[in-house]
Enzyme design. Structure first.
Site, mmCIF file in Angstrom:
data_model
loop_
_atom_site.group_PDB
_atom_site.id
_atom_site.type_symbol
_atom_site.label_atom_id
_atom_site.label_comp_id
_atom_site.label_asym_id
_atom_site.label_seq_id
_atom_site.Cartn_x
_atom_site.Cartn_y
_atom_site.Cartn_z
ATOM 1 N N ASP A 118 0.842 -1.191 0.000
ATOM 2 C CA ASP A 118 0.000 0.000 0.000
ATOM 3 C C ASP A 118 0.880 1.244 0.000
ATOM 4 O OD1 ASP A 118 -2.452 1.269 -0.111
ATOM 5 O OD2 ASP A 118 -2.627 1.437 2.056
ATOM 6 N N TYR A 120 1.256 5.616 -0.424
ATOM 7 C CA TYR A 120 0.797 6.760 0.381
ATOM 8 C C TYR A 120 1.032 7.982 -0.500
ATOM 9 C CZ TYR A 120 0.629 9.396 4.897
ATOM 10 O OH TYR A 120 0.322 10.219 5.955
ATOM 11 N N HIS A 125 -3.817 13.815 1.014
ATOM 12 C CA HIS A 125 -4.039 12.899 2.142
ATOM 13 C C HIS A 125 -2.864 12.958 3.115
ATOM 14 C CE1 HIS A 125 -5.114 9.380 4.467
ATOM 15 N NE2 HIS A 125 -3.961 8.818 4.173
ATOM 16 N N ARG A 134 0.764 15.309 13.438
ATOM 17 C CA ARG A 134 2.118 15.774 13.734
ATOM 18 C C ARG A 134 2.134 17.294 13.814
ATOM 19 N NH1 ARG A 134 3.093 11.416 10.302
ATOM 20 N NH2 ARG A 134 3.151 12.861 8.571
ATOM 21 N N GLU A 191 -10.553 3.620 3.612
ATOM 22 C CA GLU A 191 -9.671 4.472 2.810
ATOM 23 C C GLU A 191 -10.021 4.225 1.355
ATOM 24 O OE1 GLU A 191 -5.525 3.861 3.937
ATOM 25 O OE2 GLU A 191 -5.745 5.321 5.572
ATOM 26 N N GLU A 193 -9.250 3.982 -2.225
ATOM 27 C CA GLU A 193 -8.028 3.780 -3.001
ATOM 28 C C GLU A 193 -8.356 3.071 -4.311
ATOM 29 O OE1 GLU A 193 -4.654 2.150 -0.955
ATOM 30 O OE2 GLU A 193 -5.249 2.955 0.992
ATOM 31 N N ASP A 225 -9.045 0.192 1.973
ATOM 32 C CA ASP A 225 -8.046 -0.170 2.981
ATOM 33 C C ASP A 225 -8.631 0.143 4.360
ATOM 34 O OD1 ASP A 225 -5.763 -0.690 4.441
ATOM 35 O OD2 ASP A 225 -4.783 1.197 3.887
ATOM 36 N N ARG A 229 -8.422 3.558 13.382
ATOM 37 C CA ARG A 229 -7.538 4.703 13.656
ATOM 38 C C ARG A 229 -6.998 4.731 15.080
ATOM 39 N NH1 ARG A 229 -6.141 5.660 8.628
ATOM 40 N NH2 ARG A 229 -7.912 6.203 7.313
ATOM 41 N N GLN A 232 -4.314 2.112 15.215
ATOM 42 C CA GLN A 232 -3.206 2.591 14.373
ATOM 43 C C GLN A 232 -2.395 3.682 15.080
ATOM 44 O OE1 GLN A 232 -4.614 4.362 10.708
ATOM 45 N NE2 GLN A 232 -2.550 4.780 9.942
ATOM 46 N N TYR A 236 1.682 2.706 15.670
ATOM 47 C CA TYR A 236 2.399 2.882 14.402
ATOM 48 C C TYR A 236 3.864 3.331 14.524
ATOM 49 C CZ TYR A 236 2.276 8.021 13.948
ATOM 50 O OH TYR A 236 2.482 9.361 14.100
ATOM 51 N N LYS A 245 -4.552 -2.116 10.456
ATOM 52 C CA LYS A 245 -4.795 -2.216 9.016
ATOM 53 C C LYS A 245 -4.985 -3.654 8.516
ATOM 54 C CE LYS A 245 -3.622 2.053 7.421
ATOM 55 N NZ LYS A 245 -4.406 2.835 6.456
ATOM 56 N N THR A 249 -8.816 -5.884 3.877
ATOM 57 C CA THR A 249 -8.700 -4.936 2.766
ATOM 58 C C THR A 249 -9.625 -5.460 1.684
ATOM 59 O OG1 THR A 249 -6.369 -4.591 3.313
ATOM 60 C CG2 THR A 249 -7.100 -3.834 1.139
ATOM 61 N N THR A 341 -4.675 6.344 0.133
ATOM 62 C CA THR A 341 -5.934 7.099 0.154
ATOM 63 C C THR A 341 -5.893 8.245 -0.847
ATOM 64 O OG1 THR A 341 -6.043 6.609 2.495
ATOM 65 C CG2 THR A 341 -7.519 8.325 1.692
ATOM 66 N N GLU A 355 -10.305 12.162 7.615
ATOM 67 C CA GLU A 355 -10.180 13.502 7.049
ATOM 68 C C GLU A 355 -11.523 14.212 6.924
ATOM 69 O OE1 GLU A 355 -7.091 13.209 3.584
ATOM 70 O OE2 GLU A 355 -7.852 11.221 4.069
HETATM 71 MN MN MN Z 1 -4.077 2.894 2.737
#
Ligand code: MN
Length: 408
Positions: A118, A120, A125, A134, A191, A193, A225, A229, A232, A236, A245, A249, A341, A355
């Site tokens: 997967d 990114y 996104h 962050r 997600e 995708e 996906d 959250r 995660q 992570y 995750k 899927t 995503t 989001e």
């Molecule tokens: Mn993904």
């Protein structure tokens, strides 16, 4: 023409995707979707329609498309163009038993994927996630514009459309707490995708260049996906996604070939700073594919919550594959490469609940007036996608999966 195809059908005669279906009376086999019908390609092969192409009959009766894809693009595209010409002639008129209504067949996972990766690759996104989790001032990490960031996903939990998704349980760190707790996720998300499917094996030690990459891509699917959250966010650091995750899927049923998508090429975004030479490419490598997500709630009421487009991707598929293999990593027929995503620039084009609700702080109101920060049990997530230009429409059909309450 054998029958009329609705002009809004994803499965126009310009498409002719490949998939695996079964019926009450027949086992899994290859088929194609045309309009609202499925054509049985195993049946067609048994009648000798593909004899001139010298393809073993068994390929059409497999549980997955892998052996068919492995025939190579010259043969698979000959099958596609032959179906197009048969449809436009009268030659299939005497074989009504080869046609099924789409609603009467069961659709299955189209390929066996030994590996699933997967990426990114949507700047919107990655920026949104960086701002939330962050530093809003430095949302993109320093590597992001130099390489298509990715992680190795879990192939064992790939599922097809209509398969229920159990709400996962795991470790979560409650807000302000010092110690984690074990519970069912309260932040289950989708997600939006796409994914591309590898069409031929590469050799370990031999990179695939951006110029060669498209020879290795058979076609595309829609991909959800599923993400927890809260799990995660706690797990992570420092190695990335794992239990948040890898529980599921989902993959759409019909693989749309790159030949069918050819008319919808568009130029990608300008990449600044300039990329390293192995990531440079020529030509238009993005595709204008419109993407939508809806939630169908327990009462059956559907609400569209997102409209995005595959053309927004910062890194294209050729660059993703070149980066994936530049260190000598090999890929195999059937491997699945998720885009990451796909969020667009507008608030209603964000490709995840994370989001769309800005980490749960701005809930969505659905058409039945209920609110959603994240997904509830019995919600069905429906993804659709299509490309359209000058009256030619090529689409993926619907990928829909319902959230089931946590097991046990
Ligand atoms: Mn993904």
């Amino acid at each position: 023409m054998l029958f009329e195809i609705d002009k809004n059908s994803d499965f126009s005669i310009h498409n002719v995707p490949f998939g695996i279906f079964s019926t009450e009376n027949s086992q899994k086999r290859l088929g194609t979707a045309i309009g609202d019908k499925v054509l049985d390609l195993k049946g067609l092969a048994e009648l000798g329609f593909f004899n001139a192409l010298d393809i073993p009959l068994s390929v059409f009766g497999n549980d997955y498309l892998n052996n068919f894809i492995g025939l190579g693009k010259t043969k698979t595209n000959s099958v596609r163009t032959l179906i197009q010409s048969l449809f436009q002639s009268d030659r299939l008129k005497e074989y009504p038993h080869l046609w099924y209504h789409l609603k009467d067949v069961k659709l299955h996972l189209p390929v066996y994927s030994r590996d699933y990766t997967d990426f990114y690759s949507s700047q919107e996104h990655a920026t949104n996630v960086g701002r939330m989790f962050r530093d809003p001032a430095n949302a993109l990490l320093p590597n992001w514009k130099h390489l298509p960031v990715a992680y190795h996903g879990r192939a064992s939990s790939l599922v097809g459309t209509e398969v229920g998704i159990y709400r996962p349980k795991g470790q979560v760190l409650p807000k302000g707490a010092q110690q984690p707790v074990f519970k069912a996720t309260e932040r289950l998300d989708f997600e939006l995708e796409t994914a591309f499917i590898i069409g031929k094996d590469s050799e370990q030690g031999s990179p695939v260049s951006t110029a060669e990459a498209e020879d290795y891509i058979f076609g595309m699917v829609l991909l959800n996906d599923w993400s927890a959250r809260d799990i995660q966010q706690w797990e992570y650091v420092p190695l990335g996604p794992f239990a948040g995750k890898n529980f599921a899927t989902s993959v759409s049923s019909w693989v749309v070939t790159m030949e069918a998508l050819e008319p919808f090429r568009v130029r990608g975004p300008v990449q600044d700073p300039e990329v390293l030479p192995y990531l440079m490419y020529e030509g238009n490598k993005n595709f204008d594919i419109r993407l939508q997500v809806s939630i169908r709630d327990q009462g059956g009421i559907k609400t569209e919550i997102c409209r995005s487009n595959f053309k927004y991707m910062y890194w294209n598929m050729a660059q993703q594959l070149a980066h994936h293999t530049v260190n000598g990593c090999n890929v195999a027929t059937g491997d699945l490469m998720g885009s990451g995503t796909i969020s667009g620039p507008e608030k209603d084009s964000f490709g995840s609940m994370l989001e769309l609700t800005w980490n749960g702080t701005q809930p969505l109101t659905l058409n039945d007036q209920s609110e959603r920060s994240f997904l509830l049990d019995d919600d069905t997530v429906c993804m659709t996608g299509y490309a359209e230009k000058e009256g030619v429409r090529v689409g993926f059909g619907e990928l829909s999966n319902t959230v089931l309450s946590a097991k046990g």
